[in-house]
Design a protein around this motif. Structure first.
Motif, PDB file in Angstrom:
ATOM      1  N   HIS A  64       0.802  -1.219   0.000  1.00  0.00           N
ATOM      2  CA  HIS A  64       0.000   0.000   0.000  1.00  0.00           C
ATOM      3  C   HIS A  64       0.841   1.279   0.000  1.00  0.00           C
ATOM      4  CE1 HIS A  64      -3.298  -2.655   0.935  1.00  0.00           C
ATOM      5  NE2 HIS A  64      -4.145  -1.653   1.017  1.00  0.00           N
TER       6      HIS A  64
ATOM      7  N   ILE B 228       0.899  -6.115  -5.219  1.00  0.00           N
ATOM      8  CA  ILE B 228      -0.325  -5.893  -4.449  1.00  0.00           C
ATOM      9  C   ILE B 228      -0.781  -7.235  -3.884  1.00  0.00           C
ATOM     10  CG2 ILE B 228      -2.690  -5.042  -4.519  1.00  0.00           C
ATOM     11  CD1 ILE B 228      -1.887  -3.440  -7.038  1.00  0.00           C
TER      12      ILE B 228
ATOM     13  N   HIS C 119      -3.427  -8.700  -3.248  1.00  0.00           N
ATOM     14  CA  HIS C 119      -4.467  -9.482  -3.936  1.00  0.00           C
ATOM     15  C   HIS C 119      -4.043  -9.953  -5.325  1.00  0.00           C
ATOM     16  CE1 HIS C 119      -6.642  -8.189  -0.549  1.00  0.00           C
ATOM     17  NE2 HIS C 119      -6.750  -6.956  -0.941  1.00  0.00           N
TER      18      HIS C 119
ATOM     19  N   ASP D 134      -7.862  -6.004   4.561  1.00  0.00           N
ATOM     20  CA  ASP D 134      -8.102  -5.161   3.394  1.00  0.00           C
ATOM     21  C   ASP D 134      -9.404  -5.608   2.756  1.00  0.00           C
ATOM     22  OD1 ASP D 134      -6.450  -3.315   1.229  1.00  0.00           O
ATOM     23  OD2 ASP D 134      -7.963  -4.617   0.360  1.00  0.00           O
TER      24      ASP D 134
ATOM     25  N   HIS E  69     -10.630  -5.490  -0.153  1.00  0.00           N
ATOM     26  CA  HIS E  69     -10.653  -6.113  -1.486  1.00  0.00           C
ATOM     27  C   HIS E  69     -10.177  -7.564  -1.487  1.00  0.00           C
ATOM     28  CE1 HIS E  69     -11.175  -1.879  -2.525  1.00  0.00           C
ATOM     29  NE2 HIS E  69     -12.046  -2.417  -3.340  1.00  0.00           N
TER      30      HIS E  69
ATOM     31  N   SER F  91      -3.892  -1.036  -9.734  1.00  0.00           N
ATOM     32  CA  SER F  91      -4.709  -1.452  -8.583  1.00  0.00           C
ATOM     33  C   SER F  91      -5.053  -2.933  -8.625  1.00  0.00           C
ATOM     34  CB  SER F  91      -6.005  -0.648  -8.456  1.00  0.00           C
ATOM     35  OG  SER F  91      -7.038  -1.277  -9.171  1.00  0.00           O
ATOM     36  N   CYS F  92      -5.499  -3.444  -7.474  1.00  0.00           N
ATOM     37  CA  CYS F  92      -5.825  -4.871  -7.391  1.00  0.00           C
ATOM     38  C   CYS F  92      -7.027  -5.231  -8.265  1.00  0.00           C
ATOM     39  CB  CYS F  92      -6.088  -5.264  -5.942  1.00  0.00           C
ATOM     40  SG  CYS F  92      -7.402  -4.311  -5.164  1.00  0.00           S
TER      41      CYS F  92
ATOM     42  N   CYS G  34       0.252  -0.324  -4.711  1.00  0.00           N
ATOM     43  CA  CYS G  34      -1.124   0.191  -4.788  1.00  0.00           C
ATOM     44  C   CYS G  34      -1.174   1.559  -5.455  1.00  0.00           C
ATOM     45  CB  CYS G  34      -1.724   0.277  -3.396  1.00  0.00           C
ATOM     46  SG  CYS G  34      -1.983  -1.345  -2.651  1.00  0.00           S
TER      47      CYS G  34
ATOM     48  N   CYS H 243      -4.134   4.200  -6.507  1.00  0.00           N
ATOM     49  CA  CYS H 243      -5.447   3.677  -6.126  1.00  0.00           C
ATOM     50  C   CYS H 243      -5.889   4.314  -4.817  1.00  0.00           C
ATOM     51  CB  CYS H 243      -5.407   2.164  -5.982  1.00  0.00           C
ATOM     52  SG  CYS H 243      -6.936   1.512  -5.288  1.00  0.00           S
ATOM     53  N   LEU H 244      -4.953   4.458  -3.876  1.00  0.00           N
ATOM     54  CA  LEU H 244      -5.329   5.124  -2.627  1.00  0.00           C
ATOM     55  C   LEU H 244      -4.397   6.260  -2.266  1.00  0.00           C
ATOM     56  CD1 LEU H 244      -4.730   3.171   0.710  1.00  0.00           C
ATOM     57  CD2 LEU H 244      -3.245   3.042  -1.265  1.00  0.00           C
TER      58      LEU H 244
ATOM     59  N   ASN I  22     -10.896   1.015  -7.962  1.00  0.00           N
ATOM     60  CA  ASN I  22     -12.215   0.551  -7.547  1.00  0.00           C
ATOM     61  C   ASN I  22     -13.020   1.527  -6.711  1.00  0.00           C
ATOM     62  OD1 ASN I  22     -10.789   0.277  -5.007  1.00  0.00           O
ATOM     63  ND2 ASN I  22      -9.910  -1.551  -5.920  1.00  0.00           N
TER      64      ASN I  22
ATOM     65  N   ARG J 130     -10.111  10.136  -2.587  1.00  0.00           N
ATOM     66  CA  ARG J 130      -9.482   8.823  -2.597  1.00  0.00           C
ATOM     67  C   ARG J 130      -8.115   8.847  -3.280  1.00  0.00           C
ATOM     68  NH1 ARG J 130      -9.546   3.459  -0.509  1.00  0.00           N
ATOM     69  NH2 ARG J 130      -8.582   2.144  -2.057  1.00  0.00           N
TER      70      ARG J 130
HETATM   71  S1  SF4 Z   1      -7.931  -1.299  -3.393  1.00  0.00           S
HETATM   72 FE1  SF4 Z   1      -6.121  -0.162  -3.965  1.00  0.00          FE
HETATM   73  S2  SF4 Z   1      -5.148   0.212  -2.023  1.00  0.00           S
HETATM   74 FE2  SF4 Z   1      -6.571  -1.453  -1.653  1.00  0.00          FE
HETATM   75  S3  SF4 Z   1      -5.387  -3.322  -2.012  1.00  0.00           S
HETATM   76 FE3  SF4 Z   1      -6.342  -2.755  -3.923  1.00  0.00          FE
HETATM   77  S4  SF4 Z   1      -4.785  -1.600  -4.995  1.00  0.00           S
HETATM   78 FE4  SF4 Z   1      -4.221  -1.616  -2.856  1.00  0.00          FE
END
Ligand code: SF4
Lengths: 482, 216
Positions: free
Chosen positions: A63, A112, A114, A133, A135, A351-352, A413, A416-417, A435, A441
């Motif tokens: 992250h 990442i 995931h 997390d 996701h 991102s994931c 990540c 994405c965040l 996402n 965000r």
């Molecule tokens: S949503 Fe974004 S911050 Fe969360 S695990 Fe997936 S890539 Fe990383």
């Protein structure tokens, strides 16, 4: 009795059922990252407890890592942000202290959480999988019962290998037929959220079925299950089939040859029985799903690319009108404007949800031989893992992105965040394959439009949202234009 | 964990649907490896006019005068009124830590996101669900009356309004017990150590590949 896939996974992991309606569920795999684990390890230490079963855990930093090669070359100690460095170092230290396997930042398998879980075979069909997390729902694509947990639960799983749970209800989303060319799993996910809303799946395990889902690759299924949480469902599920088995085979942590047959036999039972009871079900015609673009500040605020931003007069009540007003205000959009009039300033592919090799191929196919519009100020491509990155480079995808004028980054990540330096400036508008389009965000004041990799690529070239077919057929918006 | 039995407190509004945990505590604060001190950064982007940074002094930052939680009448509130799907999005427990650290021990809304609900209970925050119609009544009363308070009784499972009306609410029996006694989950689960071991043995025989050492 006919059972759903969720029922079967639940039963196979049920340790104890209590009179108060809660149950103890055994956890097979616990994935750990730097942001939600430090306080859990601290709790463990304070209570003088040790991890219940060390080999159930796998940790990876993702992250809060820099995605710049120059910043990562010097290892952890050379990372510029001291606060991030401490957090990353704390993960390393905790893994060391508690004897937990970690893929370090310098490892080619880092990425990442995931993305790397399935990629390494650390997540397999039939497992219960948790991670601090939300996701974590991603892993349901393999027919695993997977969901996100809070930090207290991270500590709980470390200490007891179990979670206290209440059984969820079953929700079936059946997607019949086929998705049209140019429509991806991401579009399907956004269309489903648009239909049932961000709380539509609350309290449910969401199983995706139907021919259009079966036709998805494992990457596509992961994209779909990843977004289950944006519909409020802690977990998404897809039944095991040949695609799943093919994917799991040969993964580094997959069952050994001598165990494979037994594993496969169990995995093949992981589908909902005919006639199994679902508490809720919806049907979607695959061919009716169009490429989607989110226009607001919640993932349910979506429209098809040939559609328009809603009008206040279309809202059913005052609360909805207020919500729309606030979203339009934040997003800097006018009611009723065509989606194709929206012009992003930034592009984020990663991102994931959409950083696996297929996603990168999908974007590269649109970008090949083209240039990013001159009005785009930043365009990042961030592969989901070092393994994805290496594969993309072997296929020459990195060169396509670089030639188009995009940046090719190290895995994480990222935007994405926006915990690290990859972020939007206030007011900047981004076509993003991530996402969440919540306020702030991707950076304080930043504006996010959720799209598929192909749509992000099309927006990059055209300087506005456009159907993939329009790329090359219509002239792009440039910095001087419009 | 702090036990929760009865509580009488000042009520404040978060009057919008789908309040996500990103809004409750923005990502830059997730860099912290502590679990305390997040209170001043609760709703950071709404609360202040500048951008917050972790581990900084927040006392001299410019407050957003339009954000209700900054209004003098809501200072020291401990009960938050909210709308549908409160706490959606990220699983970050920092959201619950920030709420608790800022003095809130009860959130009342028509619905909560699953992960947030669970995080709230684990941090001594009681999430209470009332219907949208009931919420409209509470919001209206609160806006009308400065110093509006509610009395929450978890033992009797009722919320008492200033006019004497008592509204009952449902709460998960297990979570209620934990809150009433201030019990931590790990301790409770470890009472089932025998059962977990017994299950694990059968599980390992059934699915031996899950019990291989994880060698990278
Ligand atoms: S949503 Fe974004 S911050 Fe969360 S695990 Fe997936 S890539 Fe990383």
């Amino acid at each position: 009795m006919a059972q759903t896939l969720y029922d079967k996974l639940w039963d196979a992991h049920l340790v104890e059922q209590r009179d108060d309606g809660t149950s103890l569920i055994y956890i097979d795999r616990h994935l750990i990252h730097e942001v939600t684990s430090a306080q859990a390890f601290e709790g463990l230490s304070l209570a003088g407890r040790a991890p219940w079963r060390k080999s159930a855990n796998l940790a990876v930093p993702d992250h809060n890592v820099s995605t710049l090669q120059t910043e990562r070359a010097g290892g952890l100690a050379a990372l510029p942000d001291p606060v991030s460095r401490i957090q990353l170092q704390t993960l390393d230290d905790n893994c060391e202290t508690f004897g937990i396997a970690e893929i370090p930042l310098s490892d080619i398998r880092q990425g990442i959480v995931h993305v790397i879980g399935p990629e390494q075979g650390a997540v397999l069909p039939g497992m219960t999988v948790v991670c601090g997390d939300s996701h974590t729902s991603t892993h349901g694509a393999l027919g695993a019962l997977a969901h996100g947990i809070g930090t207290s639960e991270v500590e709980h799983v470390l200490a007891t290998q179990c979670l206290i749970q209440k059984k969820m209800k079953n929700f079936k989303v059946e997607v019949s037929g086929r998705l049209e060319a140019g429509v991806s799993a991401k579009d399907l996910a956004l269309a489903i959220i648009g239909r049932i809303g961000t709380a539509g799946g609350t309290g449910y395990a969401l199983e995706f079925t139907g021919d259009a889902v079966k036709a998805l690759t494992m990457e596509g299924r992961m994209t779909l299950c990843n977004m289950a949480i944006e519909a409020g469902a802690r977990c998404g599920l897809v039944a095991v089939d040949e695609v799943t088995l093919e994917y799991a085979r040969g993964k580094p942590l997959a069952p050994k040859e001598s165990q494979w047959a037994a594993a496969e036999a169990w995995w093949r039972t992981l589908r909902s029985d005919d006639g199994a009871h679902f508490d809720r079900a919806i049907e979607i015609e695959g061919s009716a799903v169009k490429a989607q673009v989110s226009w607001g500040t919640s993932p349910e605020m979506v429209a098809s690319v040939d559609g328009h931003v809603p009008r206040l007069s279309e809202m059913p009540d005052e609360t909805a009108r207020q919500g729309l007003k606030r979203a339009l205000d934040y997003m800097g959009l006018d009611e009723g404007m065509p989606i194709t009039d929206i012009q992003p300033d930034a592009i984020f592919i990663g991102s994931c949800t959409n950083s696996r090799i297929e996603d990168l191929r999908e974007a590269a196919a649109v970008l090949k031989g083209r240039r990013v519009s001159s009005r785009i100020k930043k365009a990042l491509v961030v592969p989901g893992s070092g393994v994805v990155k290496a594969q993309a480079e072997a296929e020459g995808l990195d060169q396509i992105f670089l030639d188009a004028g995009m940046e090719w980054r190290e895995p994480g990540c990222s935007m994405c965040l926006a915990m690290n330096a990859d972020r939007l400036n206030p007011g900047e508008r981004c076509a993003s394959t991530s996402n969440r389009n919540f306020e702030g965000r991707q950076g304080s004041g930043g504006r996010t439009h959720l799209v598929s990799p192909a749509m992000a690529a099309a927006a990059a070239v055209m300087g506005r949202f456009a159907s993939v077919d329009a790329v090359g057929a219509v002239s792009p918006v440039t910095a001087g234009g419009e | 964990m702090q036990a929760f039995t009865q509580h009488d407190g000042l009520v404040a509004p978060m009057d919008r649907a789908n309040v996500d945990t990103d809004l409750m505590i923005p990502k830059q604060f997730l860099k912290s490896i502590k679990r305390s001190g997040f209170g001043p950064n609760l709703f950071d982007e709404l609360r202040y006019l500048d951008e917050g940074v972790p581990d900084a002094d927040n006392s001299s930052r410019p407050l957003n005068p339009d954000f209700p939680l900054n209004f003098p009448r809501y200072q020291n509130a401990s009960i938050l009124l909210a709308r549908e799907n409160f706490g959606c999005g990220s699983s970050r427990e920092h959201a619950a830590w920030a709420l608790a650290d800022d003095g809130f021990c009860c959130v009342i809304a028509p619905s909560f996101a699953d992960i947030f609900r669970s995080n709230a209970f684990k941090n001594g925050i009681l999430p209470i669900e009332f219907s949208s119609e009931q919420m409209d009544v509470l919001f209206a009363m609160m806006y009308e009356t400065e110093g509006f308070r509610l009395a929450v009784d978890l033992v009797a499972q009722v919320v008492t309004l200033p006019n004497g009306d008592a509204w009952s609410f449902e709460v998960d029996a297990f979570r209620r017990d934990c809150l009433l006694q201030g019990l931590d989950d790990v301790g409770i689960t470890l009472q089932s150590t025998e059962a977990i071991r017994a299950f694990e043995e059968i599980h390992a025989r059934r699915f031996p590949w899950l019990f291989e050492d994880l060698v990278l």
